[in-house]
Scaffold this active site. Structure first.
Site, PDB file in Angstrom:
ATOM      1  N   GLY A  12      33.519  53.669  26.227  1.00  0.00           N
ATOM      2  CA  GLY A  12      33.860  53.569  27.685  1.00  0.00           C
ATOM      3  C   GLY A  12      35.397  52.674  27.904  1.00  0.00           C
ATOM      4  CB  THR A 135      27.009  44.614  34.938  1.00  0.00           C
ATOM      5  OG1 THR A 135      28.512  44.048  35.047  1.00  0.00           O
ATOM      6  CG2 THR A 135      26.049  43.465  35.742  1.00  0.00           C
ATOM      7  CD  GLU A 169      35.390  40.581  30.785  1.00  0.00           C
ATOM      8  OE1 GLU A 169      35.059  40.455  29.615  1.00  0.00           O
ATOM      9  OE2 GLU A 169      35.743  39.434  31.601  1.00  0.00           O
ATOM     10  CE  LYS A 224      29.459  40.746  35.978  1.00  0.00           C
ATOM     11  NZ  LYS A 224      30.730  40.216  36.463  1.00  0.00           N
ATOM     12  CB  CYS A 280      31.061  44.434  40.675  1.00  0.00           C
ATOM     13  SG  CYS A 280      31.732  45.062  39.052  1.00  0.00           S
TER      14      CYS A 280
HETATM   15  P1  NAD Z   1      34.051  52.819  34.450  1.00  0.00           P
HETATM   16  O1  NAD Z   1      33.798  53.809  35.341  1.00  0.00           O
HETATM   17  O2  NAD Z   1      35.755  52.517  35.065  1.00  0.00           O
HETATM   18  O3  NAD Z   1      34.590  53.331  32.909  1.00  0.00           O
HETATM   19  C1  NAD Z   1      33.111  53.581  32.445  1.00  0.00           C
HETATM   20  C2  NAD Z   1      33.733  54.845  31.335  1.00  0.00           C
HETATM   21  O4  NAD Z   1      32.477  54.876  30.440  1.00  0.00           O
HETATM   22  C3  NAD Z   1      33.915  55.962  31.912  1.00  0.00           C
HETATM   23  O5  NAD Z   1      35.324  56.217  31.479  1.00  0.00           O
HETATM   24  C4  NAD Z   1      33.316  56.858  31.428  1.00  0.00           C
HETATM   25  O6  NAD Z   1      33.634  58.287  31.079  1.00  0.00           O
HETATM   26  C5  NAD Z   1      32.503  56.215  29.984  1.00  0.00           C
HETATM   27  N1  NAD Z   1      31.276  56.592  29.376  1.00  0.00           N
HETATM   28  C6  NAD Z   1      30.297  56.934  30.151  1.00  0.00           C
HETATM   29  N2  NAD Z   1      29.397  57.375  29.422  1.00  0.00           N
HETATM   30  C7  NAD Z   1      29.929  57.504  27.975  1.00  0.00           C
HETATM   31  C8  NAD Z   1      29.481  57.730  26.790  1.00  0.00           C
HETATM   32  N3  NAD Z   1      28.275  58.031  26.496  1.00  0.00           N
HETATM   33  N4  NAD Z   1      30.355  57.636  25.771  1.00  0.00           N
HETATM   34  C9  NAD Z   1      31.727  57.345  25.747  1.00  0.00           C
HETATM   35  N5  NAD Z   1      32.105  56.968  27.129  1.00  0.00           N
HETATM   36  C10 NAD Z   1      31.519  56.853  28.210  1.00  0.00           C
HETATM   37  O7  NAD Z   1      33.543  51.419  34.569  1.00  0.00           O
HETATM   38  P2  NAD Z   1      33.878  49.915  34.724  1.00  0.00           P
HETATM   39  O8  NAD Z   1      34.338  49.676  36.042  1.00  0.00           O
HETATM   40  O9  NAD Z   1      34.780  49.827  33.446  1.00  0.00           O
HETATM   41  O10 NAD Z   1      32.648  49.242  34.439  1.00  0.00           O
HETATM   42  C11 NAD Z   1      31.852  49.329  33.002  1.00  0.00           C
HETATM   43  C12 NAD Z   1      30.795  48.338  33.236  1.00  0.00           C
HETATM   44  O11 NAD Z   1      31.311  46.892  33.249  1.00  0.00           O
HETATM   45  C13 NAD Z   1      29.717  48.309  34.545  1.00  0.00           C
HETATM   46  O12 NAD Z   1      28.344  48.128  34.081  1.00  0.00           O
HETATM   47  C14 NAD Z   1      30.051  47.395  35.397  1.00  0.00           C
HETATM   48  O13 NAD Z   1      29.122  46.989  36.216  1.00  0.00           O
HETATM   49  C15 NAD Z   1      30.763  46.146  34.475  1.00  0.00           C
HETATM   50  N6  NAD Z   1      31.771  45.443  35.070  1.00  0.00           N
HETATM   51  C16 NAD Z   1      32.696  46.102  35.888  1.00  0.00           C
HETATM   52  C17 NAD Z   1      34.064  45.348  36.248  1.00  0.00           C
HETATM   53  C18 NAD Z   1      34.731  45.535  37.029  1.00  0.00           C
HETATM   54  O14 NAD Z   1      35.771  44.691  37.644  1.00  0.00           O
HETATM   55  N7  NAD Z   1      35.178  47.143  37.335  1.00  0.00           N
HETATM   56  C19 NAD Z   1      33.718  43.920  36.059  1.00  0.00           C
HETATM   57  C20 NAD Z   1      32.689  43.462  35.177  1.00  0.00           C
HETATM   58  C21 NAD Z   1      31.888  44.301  34.669  1.00  0.00           C
HETATM   59  C1  UDX Z   2      34.226  40.981  41.232  1.00  0.00           C
HETATM   60  C2  UDX Z   2      33.983  39.603  40.332  1.00  0.00           C
HETATM   61  O1  UDX Z   2      34.963  38.509  41.164  1.00  0.00           O
HETATM   62  C3  UDX Z   2      34.277  39.361  39.095  1.00  0.00           C
HETATM   63  O2  UDX Z   2      34.081  38.158  38.376  1.00  0.00           O
HETATM   64  C4  UDX Z   2      33.331  40.475  38.327  1.00  0.00           C
HETATM   65  O3  UDX Z   2      33.611  40.731  36.805  1.00  0.00           O
HETATM   66  C5  UDX Z   2      33.410  41.844  38.959  1.00  0.00           C
HETATM   67  O4  UDX Z   2      33.308  41.738  40.240  1.00  0.00           O
HETATM   68  P1  UDX Z   2      36.171  42.489  41.744  1.00  0.00           P
HETATM   69  O5  UDX Z   2      35.216  43.205  42.359  1.00  0.00           O
HETATM   70  O6  UDX Z   2      37.117  43.086  40.748  1.00  0.00           O
HETATM   71  O7  UDX Z   2      35.536  41.276  40.879  1.00  0.00           O
HETATM   72  O8  UDX Z   2      37.246  41.420  42.791  1.00  0.00           O
HETATM   73  P2  UDX Z   2      36.904  40.232  43.789  1.00  0.00           P
HETATM   74  O9  UDX Z   2      38.124  39.493  43.675  1.00  0.00           O
HETATM   75  O10 UDX Z   2      35.730  39.358  43.480  1.00  0.00           O
HETATM   76  O11 UDX Z   2      36.795  40.752  45.022  1.00  0.00           O
HETATM   77  C6  UDX Z   2      35.664  41.573  45.367  1.00  0.00           C
HETATM   78  C7  UDX Z   2      35.932  41.740  47.062  1.00  0.00           C
HETATM   79  O12 UDX Z   2      35.734  40.759  47.724  1.00  0.00           O
HETATM   80  C8  UDX Z   2      37.146  42.620  47.340  1.00  0.00           C
HETATM   81  O13 UDX Z   2      37.010  43.652  48.418  1.00  0.00           O
HETATM   82  C9  UDX Z   2      37.988  41.529  47.902  1.00  0.00           C
HETATM   83  O14 UDX Z   2      39.107  41.867  48.830  1.00  0.00           O
HETATM   84  C10 UDX Z   2      36.931  40.714  48.709  1.00  0.00           C
HETATM   85  N1  UDX Z   2      37.148  39.336  49.140  1.00  0.00           N
HETATM   86  C11 UDX Z   2      37.114  38.535  47.763  1.00  0.00           C
HETATM   87  C12 UDX Z   2      37.465  38.759  50.338  1.00  0.00           C
HETATM   88  O15 UDX Z   2      37.267  39.496  51.167  1.00  0.00           O
HETATM   89  N2  UDX Z   2      37.619  37.503  49.995  1.00  0.00           N
HETATM   90  C13 UDX Z   2      37.558  36.706  49.504  1.00  0.00           C
HETATM   91  O16 UDX Z   2      37.795  35.197  49.583  1.00  0.00           O
HETATM   92  C14 UDX Z   2      37.774  37.103  47.930  1.00  0.00           C
END
Ligand code: NAD
Ligand code: UDX
Length: 477
Positions: A12, A135, A169, A224, A280
């Site tokens: 991923g 997650t 994460e 988480k 998320c």
């Molecule tokens: P994303 O959609 O940006 O990336 C996921 C990737 O996985 C995609 O590029 C997809 O093509 C790939 N994928 C799916 N199935 C696959 C397979 N079988 N083999 C290889 N690749 C494959 O998602 P993301 O935002 O990186 O989130 C990933 C996870 O992390 C989720 O569970 C999310 O809830 C969690 N998470 C996200 C954030 C965030 O800020 N985006 C923060 C903390 C946790």
């Molecule tokens: C969130 C969590 O913060 C992070 O720990 C987790 O791993 C992934 O989800 P993210 O969604 O990337 O991160 O950004 P974050 O800064 O949390 O903001 C989420 C949303 O809340 C945004 O739309 C932001 O604009 C909003 N926000 C944040 C507010 O409206 N007010 C605030 O005070 C803070």
């Protein structure tokens, strides 16, 4: 003995996998890090020469990619090969909310995680530590372990054995690199102390011992979901208070400052805005709601569902308010939208409040000029998901259009021409520095500014002859 990790594979290459593995590669030069994805286009972008073309925008990321890519950091679609070579595999694939079947609209869709577990079962050789980075709902580790050990695709000759860890994460987009370099904590849940210590030692290359927490695997998975639920709850709380402020003449910034100085409450995450977005918060809370209902805890489920409901109400409330201020109708009126990403410093638009608000305004008949420094028009088109003719491709069309459409604004100053209102939806720094004297001259009067992020100078807007509405500020009207 604690195994030392020489070869990591991350499945991923998304918003989590890409930045997280880049930081591991930078901080652990002796470890080879292979990031694999089935999306060949995304991998090509990770490999692009021009660092402005990386698939995600994160401050500080391009510099790390420049340092490590081709040395100990590699991006490819070669899932089989990199699984075979790895002694530690991170699963960092998407886990969106299910759209159909049991739990639709709430439960996480784990189909991508299951595919990964099956691939790992099939190709891994020797002992492999499998780390849940995605997650996941509580107890998913059990499912992964079950697949790894019992999949009929497992090859006898590979002599494969597995440990499963949970290592959620906590990075936030827009500050991902800083969050990864200097995390508040790293959480590792698992049953095997040896496996936990192997991952612990990877993080020890740059994270202090006392910041690396060990828990059982279920606590780690639940922590988480809980962290995101608490954070989102704060935003719905402050947005609900903002609505009361607007009704009473109080100012939500002053209320936030007053409560934030209480050390038990703390000052962070109290900015009232257009409602939380991002991939998320909503998904993880709905997951918690699903789990609560599954375990018969209906009151708990209702409590958390309220956080999401308030967020949705709040976003529509802003759309309604704009219509009301513009004399109750916006049919055919031109409105400039500043910001489409769900927060500043990212090109991610998933669940962005801008999607809901823009759709509402277009539905009411407005013609929008949408600007964002990092989101391109194709992404906006995809997100708005409207009929084709509502995306106006030329300025000429924009002039003659009667109602319900949008155009992408390449040039920010262009986006103010003849508009009745400007709506600030993302807190990009450049929007806080706009010259309202000049903008006001371009707009139709009476002209309105709706600042849903409280980032522009109220004084400058009012002095330029425009009317101002600011989120949670009952003292302006
Ligand atoms: P994303 O959609 O940006 O990336 C996921 C990737 O996985 C995609 O590029 C997809 O093509 C790939 N994928 C799916 N199935 C696959 C397979 N079988 N083999 C290889 N690749 C494959 O998602 P993301 O935002 O990186 O989130 C990933 C996870 O992390 C989720 O569970 C999310 O809830 C969690 N998470 C996200 C954030 C965030 O800020 N985006 C923060 C903390 C946790
Ligand atoms: C969130 C969590 O913060 C992070 O720990 C987790 O791993 C992934 O989800 P993210 O969604 O990337 O991160 O950004 P974050 O800064 O949390 O903001 C989420 C949303 O809340 C945004 O739309 C932001 O604009 C909003 N926000 C944040 C507010 O409206 N007010 C605030 O005070 C803070």
């Amino acid at each position: 003995m604690i195994p030392s990790i020489n070869n990591i594979c991350c499945i991923g290459a998304g918003y989590v996998g890409g930045p997280t593995m880049s930081v591991i590669a930078e901080k652990c030069p002796e470890i080879t890090v292979n990031v694999v994805d089935i999306n060949a286009n995304r991998i090509d972008l990770w490999n692009s020469k021009d660092l402005n073309n990386l698939p995600i925008y994160e401050p500080g990321l391009a510099k790390i990619i420049k340092n490590c890519r081709g040395k100990n950091l590699h991006f490819s679609t070669n899932v089989e090969k990199e699984i075979k070579n790895a002694d530690m595999i991170f699963i960092s694939v998407n886990t969106p909310t299910k759209t159909k079947g049991i739990g639709a609209g709430k439960a996480s869709d784990l189909k991508w995680v299951e595919v990964c577990a099956r691939e790992v079962a099939k190709y891994a050789t020797g002992h492999t530590i499998v780390v849940e980075k995605s997650t996941l709902p509580v107890k998913t580790a059990e499912v992964i372990k079950n697949i790894l050990e019992n999949s009929n695709e497992k090859q006898e000759e590979n002599n494969s054995t597995f440990d499963v860890l949970s290592n959620p994460e906590f990075l936030a987009e827009g500050s991902a690199i800083n969050d990864l370099l200097d995390p508040d904590r790293v959480l590792i849940g698992g049953e095997s102390n040896i496996a936990i210590m192997a991952l612990h030692n990877v993080y020890r290359n740059w994270v202090a011992n006392e910041k690396i927490l060990h828990t059982n695997i279920w606590s780690s998975e639940l922590a988480k979901l809980t962290a995101n639920a608490f954070l989102a709850q704060r935003i719905s709380s402050i947005n609900s208070i903002g609505a009361i402020c607007e009704a009473t003449g109080a100012d939500v910034r002053e209320v936030a400052r007053a409560i934030g100085t209480d050390s038990r409450i703390g000052s962070k995450f109290l900015d009232s805005g257009p409602g939380f977005g991002g991939s998320c918060f909503k998904k993880d809370i709905l997951n918690l709601v699903y789990l609560s209902n599954y375990f018969g805890l209906r009151e708990v489920a209702n409590f958390w569902e309220g956080v999401v409901q308030l967020n949705s109400w709040h976003q529509h409330r802003i759309s309604e308010l704009i219509v009301k201020k513009l004399f109750g109708t916006i049919t055919g009126k031109k409105i400039s939208i500043l910001g489409f990403s769900f927060k500043a410093n990212t090109n991610d638009t998933r669940e962005s409040a801008a999607i809901t608000i823009c759709r509402d305004l277009i539905e009411e008949g407005a013609i929008l000029k949408i600007h964002d420094p990092k989101v391109n028009k194709y992404q906006i088109e995809d997100d708005l998901n409207l009929e084709e003719h509502s995306h106006l491709l030329s300025k000429d069309n924009f002039k003659i259009q009667r109602d319900g459409a949008w155009i992408f604004s390449e040039d920010i100053m262009d986006s103010f021409e003849e508009v009745d209102a400007v709506v600030v939806l993302t807190e990009w720094f450049e929007y806080s520095k706009l010259n309202w004297e000049i903008i006001s001259k371009k707009m139709r009067k009476p002209g309105w500014v709706f600042d849903a992020r409280s980032i522009i100078s109220a004084k400058d807007v009012i002095n330029s002859g425009l009317k101002l509405w600011r989120i949670g500020d009952g003292s302006i009207d």
